[in-house]
Structures are given as structure tokens and as C-alpha cells.
Design a protein around this motif. Structure first.
Motif, PDB file in Angstrom:
ATOM      1  N   GLY A  32     151.933  35.058  60.607  1.00  0.00           N
ATOM      2  CA  GLY A  32     153.268  34.974  61.202  1.00  0.00           C
ATOM      3  C   GLY A  32     153.203  34.373  62.593  1.00  0.00           C
ATOM      4  N   SER A  33     153.836  35.073  63.537  1.00  0.00           N
ATOM      5  CA  SER A  33     153.851  34.589  64.927  1.00  0.00           C
ATOM      6  C   SER A  33     152.554  34.898  65.666  1.00  0.00           C
ATOM      7  N   GLY A  34     151.718  35.752  65.068  1.00  0.00           N
ATOM      8  CA  GLY A  34     150.482  36.157  65.731  1.00  0.00           C
ATOM      9  C   GLY A  34     150.660  37.295  66.709  1.00  0.00           C
ATOM     10  N   ASN A  35     151.883  37.808  66.798  1.00  0.00           N
ATOM     11  CA  ASN A  35     152.165  38.904  67.728  1.00  0.00           C
ATOM     12  C   ASN A  35     152.071  40.252  67.017  1.00  0.00           C
ATOM     13  N   PRO A  36     151.284  41.189  67.585  1.00  0.00           N
ATOM     14  CA  PRO A  36     151.186  42.520  66.975  1.00  0.00           C
ATOM     15  C   PRO A  36     152.381  43.399  67.340  1.00  0.00           C
TER      16      PRO A  36
END
Length: 195
Positions: A32-36
Motif C-alpha cells: 500500500g502506502s508503506g505507512n504502518p
């Protein structure tokens, strides 16, 4: 102070990574966006997305709520109550357990606000939900809600240390959303691409 360190360490625990591992989903830092964060968990979660995102959101909020409530219970001075919350927030943004690469801090920020002053926090959460519902842009709702948080605290609590420290947290939250802000300014940001 032990509680400051404890709050930072609690903030450093990534709800998104833990939830995704337990539910057999991909690593939110690599998809996805790579944001956890909860929005990315929703994005990558497929059929389990809503549940996984809900648990992630709750976990990230609790990281802000728990240490602040402990500080209140121990009768800390107001400035220290918010500093404890700020430590948890910084832990989420820059987690020691994950090479200091964390999330954008929205849910933990909301948790801190609710625990610092319930009524001001409730207004912040309501603003976040209202803007997300009306405009369908998660990042914009977070930015507006966080920008109004110091204003709500000023008028409801009158505690200037809370206003100043919350404003500092808002600046950090805006910094973490700088890519979202760029997309917003270009008219490219949508609900699915945020947080």
C-alpha cells in the motif's frame, strides 16, 4: 522520568505491524502506502481490512490514552501530563523497535487529546470524523482536526502549556503528512491514498 520513557516505549509498539502479523496480512511497511497506520491496514487487508484497521486504530489510540491517564492518576502537573502524551506520540512517529520509522501519528494524537481533556479531545475526534465523512479525504480530516486541537484546548481548559505542546505535536503531524499535503495542493489526494 520513568513514565516519559515508558510512554515512548509504548508508543514505539506498532499496532499495525502486530495486527497484520496476527491476522496473516502483509507487512504494512511494504504494501500500500508503506505507512504502518490504520488506513493502510484497511487498504491492504482485503476481507479482513475493516476489522484489522479497527483494531489497529484502537491500539494506536490506546498508546496515547494509557500513559496520559496514568499521569493524571499520579497527579502530575499539567505540563508533564501533556509531555507524557507527547512521548507516546513521538514513539509512534519514531519507534525505537522499528529503526525509528513509524506512522503518521493521527490515532495516537487523538488518544492523547481525549485523555488530556475529554471534552476537547471529543471535539478533535468529532472534527476528524466529520471532515472525513464530508470530504472523504482522511489526511485532510487529520490535518484540520489537529490544527483545531490547540484552539479547542485553549477555550475549554485554558491551560497554556497544553496549547503550546499540542501545537508542537500538530506541527510534527503536519510534517509527517507533507507528502499528503503536496498531493492535496495538486488535487491528487483521495481517501484511498491517505494516511
Amino acid at each position: 522520568m520513568a513514565l516519559l520513557l515508558g510512554a515512548y516505549l509504548l508508543g514505539s509498539v506498532s499496532s499495525a505491524i502486530i495486527v497484520c502479523r496476527l491476522m496473516g496480512l502483509g507487512d504494512p511497511r511494504e504494501e500500500g502506502s508503506g505507512n504502518p497506520g490504520a488506513t493502510n491496514v484497511l487498504r491492504i487487508g482485503g476481507d479482513k481490512g475493516k476489522l484489522a484497521a479497527g483494531v489497529t486504530l484502537a491500539g494506536d489510540m490506546l498508546k496515547g490514552v494509557v500513559p496520559v491517564l496514568i499521569a493524571h492518576a499520579l497527579s502530575f502537573e499539567p505540563v508533564w501530563v501533556l509531555l507524557v502524551g507527547m512521548a507516546a506520540f513521538l514513539g509512534h512517529l519514531y519507534p525505537v523497535f522499528f529503526q525509528f520509522k513509524g506512522g503518521k501519528g493521527v490515532a495516537t494524537f487523538l488518544g492523547v487529546m481525549v485523555a488530556v481533556n475529554f471534552w476537547a479531545g471529543l471535539l478533535v475526534v468529532a472534527t476528524w470524523l466529520f471532515v472525513a465523512k464530508v470530504l472523504k479525504i482522511s489526511s485532510l480530516s487529520a490535518l484540520i482536526a489537529s490544527a483545531l486541537a490547540p484552539v479547542y484546548l485553549y477555550f475549554i481548559s485554558g491551560e497554556l502549556s497544553w496549547v503550546v505542546l499540542t501545537a508542537a505535536m500538530t506541527v510534527l503531524l503536519f510534517w509527517r503528512h507533507r507528502s499528503n499535503i503536496g498531493r492535496l495542493l495538486r488535487g491528487e489526494e483521495t481517501f484511498k491514498r491517505t494516511r
